[in-house]
Design an enzyme around this catalytic site. Structure first.
Site, PDB file in Angstrom:
ATOM      1  N   GLY A 192     -36.754  -2.624 -18.392  1.00  0.00           N
ATOM      2  CA  GLY A 192     -35.797  -1.519 -18.283  1.00  0.00           C
ATOM      3  C   GLY A 192     -34.976  -1.447 -19.556  1.00  0.00           C
ATOM      4  CB  VAL A 247     -42.301 -12.686 -11.707  1.00  0.00           C
ATOM      5  CG1 VAL A 247     -41.707 -14.018 -12.137  1.00  0.00           C
ATOM      6  CG2 VAL A 247     -42.384 -11.731 -12.894  1.00  0.00           C
ATOM      7  CB  SER A 279     -33.252  -7.470 -18.225  1.00  0.00           C
ATOM      8  OG  SER A 279     -34.594  -7.552 -18.694  1.00  0.00           O
ATOM      9  NE  ARG A 282     -24.600  -5.104 -15.048  1.00  0.00           N
ATOM     10  CZ  ARG A 282     -24.277  -6.289 -15.579  1.00  0.00           C
ATOM     11  NH1 ARG A 282     -25.174  -7.000 -16.229  1.00  0.00           N
ATOM     12  NH2 ARG A 282     -23.046  -6.754 -15.465  1.00  0.00           N
ATOM     13  CG  ASP A 322     -21.793  -0.592 -13.520  1.00  0.00           C
ATOM     14  OD1 ASP A 322     -21.856   0.613 -13.863  1.00  0.00           O
ATOM     15  OD2 ASP A 322     -22.192  -1.531 -14.241  1.00  0.00           O
ATOM     16  CB  ALA A 330     -20.093   2.653 -20.330  1.00  0.00           C
ATOM     17  CG  HIS A 454     -33.295  23.269 -43.549  1.00  0.00           C
ATOM     18  ND1 HIS A 454     -34.354  22.703 -42.869  1.00  0.00           N
ATOM     19  CD2 HIS A 454     -33.648  23.288 -44.856  1.00  0.00           C
ATOM     20  CE1 HIS A 454     -35.307  22.400 -43.732  1.00  0.00           C
ATOM     21  NE2 HIS A 454     -34.902  22.740 -44.955  1.00  0.00           N
TER      22      HIS A 454
HETATM   23  P1  NAI Z   1     -32.999  -1.469 -15.265  1.00  0.00           P
HETATM   24  O1  NAI Z   1     -32.841  -0.941 -13.897  1.00  0.00           O
HETATM   25  O2  NAI Z   1     -32.869  -0.560 -16.435  1.00  0.00           O
HETATM   26  O3  NAI Z   1     -34.461  -2.139 -15.404  1.00  0.00           O
HETATM   27  C1  NAI Z   1     -34.901  -3.168 -14.568  1.00  0.00           C
HETATM   28  C2  NAI Z   1     -36.414  -3.273 -14.677  1.00  0.00           C
HETATM   29  O4  NAI Z   1     -36.818  -4.469 -14.043  1.00  0.00           O
HETATM   30  C3  NAI Z   1     -37.143  -2.131 -13.991  1.00  0.00           C
HETATM   31  O5  NAI Z   1     -38.127  -1.613 -14.846  1.00  0.00           O
HETATM   32  C4  NAI Z   1     -37.740  -2.797 -12.762  1.00  0.00           C
HETATM   33  O6  NAI Z   1     -38.956  -2.197 -12.339  1.00  0.00           O
HETATM   34  C5  NAI Z   1     -37.962  -4.217 -13.254  1.00  0.00           C
HETATM   35  N1  NAI Z   1     -37.991  -5.215 -12.192  1.00  0.00           N
HETATM   36  C6  NAI Z   1     -37.157  -5.331 -11.136  1.00  0.00           C
HETATM   37  N2  NAI Z   1     -37.473  -6.422 -10.401  1.00  0.00           N
HETATM   38  C7  NAI Z   1     -38.529  -7.018 -11.026  1.00  0.00           C
HETATM   39  C8  NAI Z   1     -39.297  -8.184 -10.764  1.00  0.00           C
HETATM   40  N3  NAI Z   1     -39.039  -8.972  -9.719  1.00  0.00           N
HETATM   41  N4  NAI Z   1     -40.306  -8.506 -11.617  1.00  0.00           N
HETATM   42  C9  NAI Z   1     -40.578  -7.721 -12.689  1.00  0.00           C
HETATM   43  N5  NAI Z   1     -39.882  -6.593 -12.976  1.00  0.00           N
HETATM   44  C10 NAI Z   1     -38.859  -6.252 -12.166  1.00  0.00           C
HETATM   45  O7  NAI Z   1     -32.002  -2.709 -15.351  1.00  0.00           O
HETATM   46  P2  NAI Z   1     -31.491  -3.568 -16.579  1.00  0.00           P
HETATM   47  O8  NAI Z   1     -32.350  -3.363 -17.767  1.00  0.00           O
HETATM   48  O9  NAI Z   1     -31.290  -4.937 -16.040  1.00  0.00           O
HETATM   49  O10 NAI Z   1     -30.086  -2.930 -16.890  1.00  0.00           O
HETATM   50  C11 NAI Z   1     -29.055  -2.991 -15.909  1.00  0.00           C
HETATM   51  C12 NAI Z   1     -28.162  -1.799 -15.963  1.00  0.00           C
HETATM   52  O11 NAI Z   1     -27.435  -1.788 -17.168  1.00  0.00           O
HETATM   53  C13 NAI Z   1     -28.924  -0.513 -15.874  1.00  0.00           C
HETATM   54  O12 NAI Z   1     -28.386   0.235 -14.811  1.00  0.00           O
HETATM   55  C14 NAI Z   1     -28.689   0.159 -17.171  1.00  0.00           C
HETATM   56  O13 NAI Z   1     -28.484   1.534 -17.000  1.00  0.00           O
HETATM   57  C15 NAI Z   1     -27.449  -0.504 -17.734  1.00  0.00           C
HETATM   58  N6  NAI Z   1     -27.592  -0.580 -19.173  1.00  0.00           N
HETATM   59  C16 NAI Z   1     -27.470   0.563 -19.897  1.00  0.00           C
HETATM   60  C17 NAI Z   1     -27.658   0.550 -21.252  1.00  0.00           C
HETATM   61  C18 NAI Z   1     -27.615   1.825 -21.990  1.00  0.00           C
HETATM   62  O14 NAI Z   1     -27.078   2.797 -21.477  1.00  0.00           O
HETATM   63  N7  NAI Z   1     -28.169   1.897 -23.183  1.00  0.00           N
HETATM   64  C19 NAI Z   1     -27.948  -0.691 -21.977  1.00  0.00           C
HETATM   65  C20 NAI Z   1     -28.133  -1.808 -21.105  1.00  0.00           C
HETATM   66  C21 NAI Z   1     -27.926  -1.736 -19.758  1.00  0.00           C
END
Ligand code: NAI
Length: 475
Positions: A192, A247, A279, A282, A322, A330, A454
């Protein structure tokens, strides 16, 4: 006698500190309680975003991108770098300075707006006559009373059963931002937002990175044409992403971490890495709030139950960010915080959930707003799609970064923009124009008829809008 406030905000992340400032701007006597400590035990307001999320990850992404550019791309510009090296400890120290600047900035804003800041953990004691008593457990313990309470306590990383975070070998987002030397091999579970951003940082610094993802589709929530384009770029960079895995057991030893998993084809496999980042999303954080004392309702996921206006089941108690339903972003938390502060004074604060932008800060960046093509199909909406590749954009060529495209989706009948999806350079900035357009319910033709500077990357957005009507000028 306890200090009395009109509004007490619990949590000083983007949802909480912004709500506190807005309520103070509107004339309320406001307190904000936050327990986050810096390395010296001092206050570090800003929550996950500032301390172990958005801000530090962007600092590391920037440093590692500079290194990547110097290692692989400067030569294209005729620049030769001899003896290039990477001081990871310095990169991490710079990141810590950036975080501290943001912590201090929030403390300054509290002073400027006359928000009383309390450093400690807040918990409900009881409902009082016309308000709530809140205990603050910090260096000392004190009790404060607020007529209105805004809960903005955020979220914590979700752990995998059987693999608790030790922040040395098995890391959450927190430990992932404190790695002091580039590991030889890094594993991540979950491709993710965090998986891709953190995987990118260490891949750029020479680490062999493997991401194990449970779902069969890459970035399932992203427009699949965009996700496929991004995946091609990540594959080319050498970021290994295995989809559709299950996993199994995770074992730690002196040598590192061993992960047993089953591949999409059903083969039993193992992965040995020096460190593992988990990851996988959350979970809402209500730890220690003592919600039972006042009967605050949580749902089965542990999120605080709120209505569309962020009202909880208790009069005068609100919750944002959250810790409630909706995307964990955020900027979504900030919008809810502002809206709640305005509702408290009788105004009509509003959050448009249809125009919340998303950004993944990889290279290429991925950003989108509105519905994806697969969502429009599922919703039975007749739409037109227009795409424009950065390959045909002069500025992108001059930058030396022509990966990706802008894709615009518009209603087949009315031409109203329903979604914009970008993968490519500065997608995080380009998406802002599209959010504005959608907020004003613009048509694709509106964007197509607006003069764009441009040469600029934003011309690709205009060209994608022209493509909706099959009349691109430069492709
Ligand atoms: P996420 O929800 O983006 O991704 C989690 C991923 O883990 C998904 O693809 C899911 O299918 C996979 N997954 C879940 N359980 C699993 C398992 N048992 N085995 C293998 N894969 C599995 O969550 P992430 O990356 O942890 O981020 C958390 C939160 O933080 C998100 O809601 C995100 O929006 C936020 N965040 C936002 C950012 C941004 O706006 N740029 C940067 C970092 C985080």
């Amino acid at each position: 006698m306890s200090k009395q406030f009109d509004v007490i905000v619990i949590g000083g992340g983007p949802g909480g500190y912004i709500a506190a400032i807005r309520a103070a701007q509107l004339g309320k006597n406001v307190a904000c309680v936050d327990e986050w400590k810096n390395a010296n035990g001092g206050p570090a307001p800003g929550g996950t975003c500032t301390n172990v999320g958005c801000i530090p990850s962007k600092a590391l992404l920037q440093s590692s991108e500079h290194y990547e550019q110097a290692s692989h791309h400067f030569a294209d510009h005729g620049i030769t770098v001899k003896g290039l090296s990477m001081d990871v400890a310095k990169m991490v120290a710079r990141k810590d300075t950036v975080v501290k600047q943001n912590n201090d900035g929030i403390l300054y804003l509290f002073k400027k707006n006359k928000v009383s800041f309390f450093h400690g953990r807040a918990s409900f004691v009881k409902a009082t006559d016309g308000g709530y008593e809140i205990k603050v457990a910090g260096a000392a313990e004190e009790s404060i009373v607020g007529q209105q309470i805004i809960i903005a306590t955020g979220s914590n990383a979700r752990a995998l059963p059987g693999a608790p975070f030790d922040e040395q070998l098995i890391l959450s987002n927190d430990g992932a931002l404190r790695i002091e030397t580039a590991p030889k091999k890094l594993g991540l579970i979950g491709s993710g937002v965090i998986g891709l951003e953190m995987g990118s940082v260490w891949r750029r610094l020479g680490t062999d990175v493997t991401i194990l993802e449970g779902l069969p589709d890459f970035l399932g929530a992203v427009d699949q044409q965009i996700a496929k384009e991004a995946k091609k770029a990540f594959d080319k960079q050498g970021l290994k992403i295995e989809l559709g895995v299950t996993v199994g057991e995770i074992k730690t030893s002196k040598k590192g971490v061993n992960i047993a998993y089953t591949s999409a084809k059903g083969e039993a496999k193992t992965l040995d890495v020096d460190k593992l980042i988990i990851s996988i999303g959350r979970v809402p954080n209500t730890i220690g709030l003592n919600v039972e004392a006042v009967g605050l309702k949580l749902d089965e996921r542990g999120a605080i139950v709120v209505d569309g206006d962020c009202k909880t089941n208790l009069p005068g108690v609100w919750a944002v960010g959250d810790v409630v339903r909706g995307p964990m972003l955020a900027h979504k938390a900030e919008e809810e915080g502002v809206a709640v502060a305005e509702r408290i004074v009788g105004q009509h604060g509003h959050v448009n959930f249809n125009t919340i932008p998303w950004v993944i800060y990889t290279s290429p960046e991925i950003a989108w707003v509105g519905r994806t093509e697969q969502q429009l199909k599922a919703d039975g909406v007749a739409y037109k799609a227009g795409t424009f590749p950065f390959l045909a954009n002069g500025r992108a060529r001059a930058l030396g970064d022509t990966t990706g495209m802008v894709k615009m989706l518009a209603d087949a009948k009315t031409d109203e923009i329903l979604g914009v999806h970008i993968v490519g350079p500065m997608a995080s900035e380009l998406i802002a124009e599209c959010v504005v357009a959608m907020e004003f319910r613009a048509s694709a033709e509106d964007i197509a008829r607006i003069c764009h500077a441009h040469p600029s990357l934003s011309e690709s957005t205009k060209e994608a809008a022209l493509a909706v009507d099959k009349r691109t000028l430069n492709f």
